[in-house]
Motif scaffolding. Structure first.
Motif, PDB file in Angstrom:
ATOM      1  N   UNK A  36     -28.395  10.805  11.357  1.00 10.42           N
ATOM      2  CA  UNK A  36     -27.686  10.673  12.872  1.00 10.42           C
ATOM      3  C   UNK A  36     -29.402  10.890  12.468  1.00 10.42           C
ATOM      4  N   UNK A  37     -29.701  12.919  13.089  1.00 15.31           N
ATOM      5  CA  UNK A  37     -30.894  13.346  12.894  1.00 15.31           C
ATOM      6  C   UNK A  37     -31.745  13.409  12.355  1.00 15.31           C
ATOM      7  N   UNK A  38     -31.823  12.767  10.674  1.00 13.93           N
ATOM      8  CA  UNK A  38     -33.303  11.619  10.124  1.00 13.93           C
ATOM      9  C   UNK A  38     -33.588  10.767  11.012  1.00 13.93           C
ATOM     10  N   UNK A  39     -32.633   9.823  11.369  1.00 13.33           N
ATOM     11  CA  UNK A  39     -33.057   8.065  12.704  1.00 13.33           C
ATOM     12  C   UNK A  39     -33.072   8.620  13.352  1.00 13.33           C
ATOM     13  N   UNK A  40     -32.988   9.627  14.674  1.00 14.14           N
ATOM     14  CA  UNK A  40     -33.535  10.175  15.527  1.00 14.14           C
ATOM     15  C   UNK A  40     -34.726  10.597  15.734  1.00 14.14           C
ATOM     16  N   UNK A  41     -35.025  11.716  14.509  1.00  7.89           N
ATOM     17  CA  UNK A  41     -36.400  12.306  14.231  1.00  7.89           C
ATOM     18  C   UNK A  41     -37.249  10.922  14.090  1.00  7.89           C
ATOM     19  N   UNK A 258     -48.586  16.315   4.567  1.00  5.26           N
ATOM     20  CA  UNK A 258     -48.078  15.562   5.926  1.00  5.26           C
ATOM     21  C   UNK A 258     -46.995  16.010   5.762  1.00  5.26           C
ATOM     22  N   UNK A 259     -45.794  16.849   6.241  1.00  4.78           N
ATOM     23  CA  UNK A 259     -44.368  17.210   6.558  1.00  4.78           C
ATOM     24  C   UNK A 259     -43.860  15.987   6.684  1.00  4.78           C
ATOM     25  N   UNK A 260     -42.848  15.765   6.129  1.00  5.93           N
ATOM     26  CA  UNK A 260     -42.105  14.578   6.269  1.00  5.93           C
ATOM     27  C   UNK A 260     -40.819  14.933   7.312  1.00  5.93           C
ATOM     28  N   UNK A 261     -41.328  15.066   8.022  1.00  8.23           N
ATOM     29  CA  UNK A 261     -40.414  15.831  10.357  1.00  8.23           C
ATOM     30  C   UNK A 261     -39.258  14.695   9.564  1.00  8.23           C
TER      31      UNK A 261
END
Length: 399
Positions: A36-41, A258-261
């Protein structure tokens, strides 16, 4: 201190498949809060880092939160936390950074116990710099490092000692602090591969004596990436090759492109998930992590004991190679006159996931003359006693 295992397992959608997973050393299953945190970002306003728009600030927050989370997990300063695509990539990068200061006649010391990711980058860097490689051997009777061989390898010319905190195949946990103290007495740096160790124990990098420490969040419920940490003042002394306009600040100077936020957000969520497993009354995240990971260790140790006793009941049909007194809940075995890959297939047909291979542990397999493939059963926090019994029943029916 105790885990609520039913509540823990409910967070893992993949467990609804009915599979029993024993492949945690290669990468754990993912809890929904991490996904969920990945999707939200990814779906929130998001831009390259900056200080103006909300989307820029979201990216800045993802980076800052990631560094703070791994500072708490590893007991290190946040500005000493470096993101990488993997532990292998980070080790290759830092082997090149450190080798800039090596000269012909210098030496490094490596361990026969290690995953190849903490071996080959150093060997290749040493070859380019004209540096001699020396070895810490394995005692085949105990599956522990032979510290007498370490003493023989350690000279005043040694610049670096690279060692694992836990073997990804045997589970053996070497006395890292003792190894580090002797290396420092000789004037050498200590690079510790904590990929397998961090999946089962709370890490305290200063207590281990590591100058550089690397781990992989996807081994402890997070997304696929790597984390390296070192003292910021030490990182200031390293000058990596980098793009001219890119930041020269520490730790940004070691993060290329670029970082993978979204991955950073997921990795942060994994630390928070671990901290909530058995938080008790702890106020800081580090205190909650301490209590939770103590409970994880207790749970995994009980399962390891159950698994080992069951394997021993199979007699000579199974040879267990994981036998060091101090080790993780990972068991490596070979099967009498049977192919371990066939055992993997047999178990998979019973919805038990246990891989066969050598698992990038080239040096341990060669040094101990282990049969390749071997069967590995690695436990994770979400495993249950029912999982263990299913593994044992499946293996018993195979042998």
């Amino acid at each position: 201190m105790a885990l609520d295992l039913a509540a823990l397992r409910a967070h893992f959608p993949s467990l609804a498949s009915g599979l029993a997973f024993f492949d945690g050393p290669g990468g754990t299953q993912t809890p929904r809060p991490v996904a969920d945190a990945v999707a939200a970002a990814m779906t929130a306003p998001l831009s390259n880092r900056g200080t103006v728009s909300r989307s820029e600030l979201n990216a800045e927050r993802a980076v800052a939160d990631f560094r703070a989370a791994y500072a708490d997990l590893l007991n290190m300063p946040a500005n000493g936390v470096v993101h990488g695509r993997s532990a292998t990539q980070l080790t290759y990068d830092f082997s090149r950074h450190l080798a800039k200061g090596w000269n012909p006649g210098d030496e490094i010391v490596l361990s026969r116990l290690d995953h190849d990711a903490n071996v080959r980058p150093w060997i290749q860097a040493a070859e380019r710099a004209g540096v001699t490689v020396r070895w810490i051997e394995i005692d085949p009777e105990t599956m522990e490092l032979d510290l007498a061989s370490y003493e023989r390898a350690l000279t005043s010319r040694v610049r670096l000692v690279a060692v694992t905190a836990a073997s990804n195949v045997l589970g053996t946990k070497p006395p890292v602090r003792r190894i580090a103290d002797r290396a420092h007495e000789a004037g050498a740096l200590v690079y510790v591969d904590g990929v397998h160790y961090a999946a089962h124990h709370l890490v305290d990098v200063p207590a281990l004596g590591a100058d550089l420490f690397v781990c992989s969040p996807y081994k402890f419920l997070g997304p696929h990436c790597g984390v390296l940490t070192a003292a910021p003042e030490f990182l200031e002394t390293l000058r990596p090759d980098k793009l001219l306009p890119s930041s020269d600040a520490v730790p940004e100077r070691f993060e290329f492109g670029t970082l993978p936020y979204e991955i950073l957000a997921g990795a942060t969520a994994a630390v928070d998930f671990l901290a909530a497993l058995d938080p008790g009354t702890g106020t800081s995240r580090r205190e909650r992590l301490t209590r939770s990971l103590e409970s994880v260790h207790t749970h995994e140790l009980a399962l390891r004991t159950r698994l080992q006793e069951g394997l021993e009941s199979l007699g000579d049909a199974v040879t267990l190679h994981s036998k060091a007194p101090d080790r993780t809940p990972t068991l490596l075995m070979t099967l009498e006159d049977r192919d371990a890959h066939e055992a993997q297939v047999h178990l998979a047909a019973r919805d038990v996931v246990a891989p066969a291979g050598s698992f990038y542990a080239h040096e341990p397999f060669a040094a101990l003359k282990l049969r390749d493939p071997a069967l590995r059963a690695g436990l994770a926090p979400y495993n249950s006693s029912e999982d263990v019994d299913r593994f044992l029943d499946g293996l018993a029916s195979f042998v």
